[in-house]
Design a protein around this motif. Sequence first.
Motif, PDB file in Angstrom:
ATOM      1  N   VAL A 155      -5.542  -8.120   4.800  1.00 38.53           N
ATOM      2  CA  VAL A 155      -4.827  -7.230   5.494  1.00 38.53           C
ATOM      3  C   VAL A 155      -3.533  -6.573   5.340  1.00 38.53           C
ATOM      4  N   GLU A 156      -3.157  -6.022   4.579  1.00 41.02           N
ATOM      5  CA  GLU A 156      -1.518  -5.033   4.910  1.00 41.02           C
ATOM      6  C   GLU A 156      -1.122  -4.401   6.245  1.00 41.02           C
ATOM      7  N   THR A 157      -0.386  -4.655   7.312  1.00 37.10           N
ATOM      8  CA  THR A 157      -0.616  -4.345   8.042  1.00 37.10           C
ATOM      9  C   THR A 157       1.009  -2.907   7.959  1.00 37.10           C
ATOM     10  N   ASN A 158       1.903  -2.923   7.048  1.00 37.63           N
ATOM     11  CA  ASN A 158       3.116  -2.107   7.276  1.00 37.63           C
ATOM     12  C   ASN A 158       3.463  -1.614   5.539  1.00 37.63           C
ATOM     13  N   ILE A 159       2.334  -0.496   5.139  1.00 34.58           N
ATOM     14  CA  ILE A 159       2.020   0.124   3.567  1.00 34.58           C
ATOM     15  C   ILE A 159       3.996   0.303   3.320  1.00 34.58           C
ATOM     16  N   TYR A 160       5.333  -0.243   4.109  1.00 37.38           N
ATOM     17  CA  TYR A 160       6.394   0.546   3.597  1.00 37.38           C
ATOM     18  C   TYR A 160       6.216  -0.337   2.887  1.00 37.38           C
ATOM     19  N   LYS A 161       5.957  -1.094   3.204  1.00 37.00           N
ATOM     20  CA  LYS A 161       7.164  -2.448   1.381  1.00 37.00           C
ATOM     21  C   LYS A 161       6.373  -2.591   0.572  1.00 37.00           C
ATOM     22  N   VAL A 162       5.121  -2.150  -0.280  1.00 36.53           N
ATOM     23  CA  VAL A 162       5.070  -1.545  -1.787  1.00 36.53           C
ATOM     24  C   VAL A 162       5.042   0.125  -1.483  1.00 36.53           C
TER      25      VAL A 162
END
Length: 224
Positions: free
Chosen positions: A42-49
């Motif tokens: 699960v990726e909860t913070n799309i801003y990282k990518v």
Amino acid sequence: FWRAGRYLVLLQNDAELRPTGGFIGTYAVLTIHRGGWFSTQVETNIYKVDNAYTATHDIPPPAPLRLVTQRWSLRDSNWAIDFSEAARTIADFYQVETGQTVDGVIGITAHAGQELVRSLGSVPLADGTQLTADNFYETLQYKIEKGYFLDPANRATNEPKQVIEQLVTTVARRLMVPWQLNQAASWLQTMLATKQVTMSFFDQRRERQAEERHWANRVDSQSQ
């Protein structure tokens, strides 16, 4: 129908006015392994990518989106009204931003999540709260938008959707139990029929089957 591969699962907000779901803030990667067992990430913070990508890439978004952003990226890639078309754009952005490919895209609305909890039973969260179908929206909204930030240390970490990861991880673990998997199969059938879950695959045979069953929410351009 399901086979080994990697599938991008979008957790969509059906309260937002976008044809294929709201802003993509949280997503999961479902990997089905040979032998039938599966795992989730699960990726909860799309801003990282997204931020790493837009720092070096400047792709103009569709005209209506330019009111809110000047650079197109994964979080806004679910723009096309046709889910099959949107799925390919989503997968393309995911690939260029992460370097990983997927075999299909699945959209799950918040309502579908609520109904899954209703089907499988309450989910215990890390703080002891029992997430039920009845308190589903209220609890998640409070924890994401307010409760998480009551701890000053969390402001620096800025991962308010960790509760979504807890939910997905717990549900995935329950689906390893045969009778719970049967419950989920019944849930999935209903959610597909009511368009609360949509699917698009990148091989012709399964995509054709999804279209024949009206799972891909394909829009006939001739009828517009």
